[in-house]
Write a protein that holds these residues in place. Structure first.
Motif, short mmCIF file in Angstrom:
data_model
loop_
_atom_site.label_atom_id
_atom_site.label_comp_id
_atom_site.label_asym_id
_atom_site.label_seq_id
_atom_site.Cartn_x
_atom_site.Cartn_y
_atom_site.Cartn_z
N GLU A 26 -19.42 43.87 62.46
CA GLU A 26 -19.24 42.42 62.64
C GLU A 26 -20.24 41.87 63.65
OE1 GLU A 26 -14.92 41.02 62.53
OE2 GLU A 26 -14.71 43.17 62.95
N LEU A 30 -22.82 38.88 62.59
CA LEU A 30 -22.86 37.61 63.30
C LEU A 30 -24.25 37.33 63.86
CD1 LEU A 30 -19.43 37.88 65.15
CD2 LEU A 30 -20.00 36.27 63.33
N THR A 109 -15.13 29.94 63.44
CA THR A 109 -14.71 31.28 62.99
C THR A 109 -13.20 31.35 62.84
OG1 THR A 109 -14.65 32.05 65.30
CG2 THR A 109 -16.68 32.42 64.07
N ARG A 111 -11.13 34.67 62.33
CA ARG A 111 -11.12 36.13 62.18
C ARG A 111 -9.68 36.63 62.15
NH1 ARG A 111 -10.88 40.95 65.18
NH2 ARG A 111 -12.13 42.60 64.16
N VAL A 138 -17.15 30.93 59.28
CA VAL A 138 -17.06 32.36 58.98
C VAL A 138 -15.60 32.76 58.94
CG1 VAL A 138 -17.61 34.68 59.77
CG2 VAL A 138 -19.32 32.88 59.97
N VAL A 140 -13.19 36.01 58.34
CA VAL A 140 -13.12 37.47 58.26
C VAL A 140 -11.67 37.82 57.96
CG1 VAL A 140 -13.46 39.65 59.47
CG2 VAL A 140 -15.00 37.71 59.92
N THR A 141 -11.47 38.59 56.88
CA THR A 141 -10.10 38.84 56.43
C THR A 141 -9.97 40.20 55.78
OG1 THR A 141 -8.34 38.03 54.96
CG2 THR A 141 -10.61 37.72 54.23
N ARG A 173 -20.91 36.61 50.84
CA ARG A 173 -19.80 37.53 51.05
C ARG A 173 -20.34 38.89 51.46
NH1 ARG A 173 -14.65 38.64 46.99
NH2 ARG A 173 -13.85 40.53 48.03
N HIS A 174 -19.80 39.43 52.52
CA HIS A 174 -20.25 40.71 53.06
C HIS A 174 -19.03 41.60 53.32
CE1 HIS A 174 -24.19 38.81 53.84
NE2 HIS A 174 -23.47 37.77 54.23
N THR A 176 -17.58 44.29 56.02
CA THR A 176 -17.75 44.79 57.38
C THR A 176 -16.65 45.80 57.65
OG1 THR A 176 -16.47 42.91 58.22
CG2 THR A 176 -18.85 42.68 58.23
N CYS A 181 -16.07 39.42 54.79
CA CYS A 181 -16.61 38.38 55.68
C CYS A 181 -17.29 37.34 54.81
CB CYS A 181 -17.58 38.97 56.69
SG CYS A 181 -18.30 37.74 57.79
#
Length: 351
Positions: A26, A30, A109, A111, A138, A140-141, A173-174, A176, A181
């Protein structure tokens, strides 16, 4: 998942529990995708113990970090960032005024917090209004498919990710370390489109569309498994009045309870679907009890309270009969409605 109370969150953090620490993957993501611009400002929603907020401050952002839990904020404030500035604020992102926040941010964000928001569409609209041109949100899940069954309410499934992504022109979409993310840029907006949900089963197509609003004036819409937003409501049972059908369907679909005497029949609307006439009663329920929840998961994926101003620019389709009923209560709110025959029966006081 819906709203979790402040007491529950305070108990969570007061017992020494937290969430998954911020990982190297992460950090790298970022730095690569949302580096701090000169004078950059960031908002961390659901900051918890402040780990991400402190990281963003050290990376060059001036950070506002908000959370519902006072206990979490008290703990977070005891650990200052290595460098930079973090301002911690107690804020319920769904229910509180956002006046104490800045009007614009380069980065927002969420997260491990987005799944805990009930009215996600409305909240995301309010957040993206505070996003500076060129900025990013952003999210993150965890993914529902990758967590145990008893934790899936803390994660997003692919349906929810698709719905979230639809509001943005640019979506990256990534992965991590097993977390999804999403880097969201360039918000998309309407005009809202209207469509049906396929050919219905043979039936005398009569039913009710039910308008209910919360104390803040938000209107309740459900996300259908067929891909539309729609009001509570449905077909009449035999010998059932439109008012009786309205309160029954409201209870069956959402768990909200109302008396037929609290249901006002405002108009009858007639259009056609696949060559069959369709009559929809526009019903306004002025008094109800309870909190909306999904009672018919084979039909409705989720219920959300929507701000009226957001309806004309929904990126997901609005079920056509629901759009007609909304236009009875708030004439002129929705643009370029499909044709309908309208038969007014009562006047609705303007909210």
């Amino acid at each position: 998942m819906g709203h979790v109370t402040q007491d529950a969150w305070d108990a969570h953090y007061g017992a020494g529990r937290s969430f998954r620490p911020l990982g190297d993957a992460e950090h790298t993501l970022l730095r690569a995708h949302v580096p701090a611009p000169p004078g950059g400002r960031a908002l961390d929603v659901g900051c918890g113990l402040g780990e991400l907020a402190r990281h963003l401050a050290a990376a060059g952002y001036t950070v506002d970090a908000i959370d519902l839990a006072v206990t979490a904020l008290d703990i977070a404030e005891r650990t200052p960032p290595v460098s930079g500035t973090v301002r911690y604020l107690r804020c319920d992102i769904e229910r509180d005024s956002l006046d104490d926040l800045h009007t614009s941010y380069d980065l927002i964000t969420l997260r491990l917090s987005y799944a805990f928001i009930g009215d996600r569409t409305r909240v995301m609209h309010r957040l993206r209004e505070r996003l500076r041109p060129g900025g990013a949100i952003v999210v993150v899940t965890p993914l529902a498919a990758a967590v145990p069954a008893d934790r899936r309410r803390t994660a997003l499934d692919e349906h929810e990710i698709t719905l979230l992504s639809a509001d943005w022109h640019t979506v990256e979409r990534h992965d991590t370390d097993g977390l999804a993310c999403l880097v969201l840029r360039d918000p998309a907006s309407g005009p809202v489109a209207y469509r049906g949900k396929g050919r219905p089963s043979p039936h005398a197509l009569t039913g009710a569309g039910v308008v209910v609003t919360d104390a803040a004036g938000h209107v309740l819409l459900g996300r259908s498994l067929k891909g539309t937003w729609e009001l509570p409501g449905g077909k009449n049972d035999a010998d059932e009045s439109f008012a009786e059908a309205a309160v029954r369907e409201l209870a069956e679909e959402t768990g909200l309870r109302a008396e037929a005497s609290a249901a006002r029949l405002l108009a009858l609307l007639m259009d056609s679907v696949h060559g069959m006439p369709r009559v929809t009663a526009a019903v306004r329920v002025v008094d109800f009890r309870g909190t909306p929840e999904v009672r018919e998961p084979h039909l409705i994926h989720r219920w959300e309270w929507h701000a009226l101003a957001d309806l004309p620019t929904l990126t997901a389709d609005l079920f056509t009969p629901s759009a007609h009923v909304l236009d009875v209560v708030w004439p002129g709110l929705l643009p370029e409605l499909p044709p309908v025959h309208r038969y007014p029966l009562a006047s609705e006081p303007r909210p």
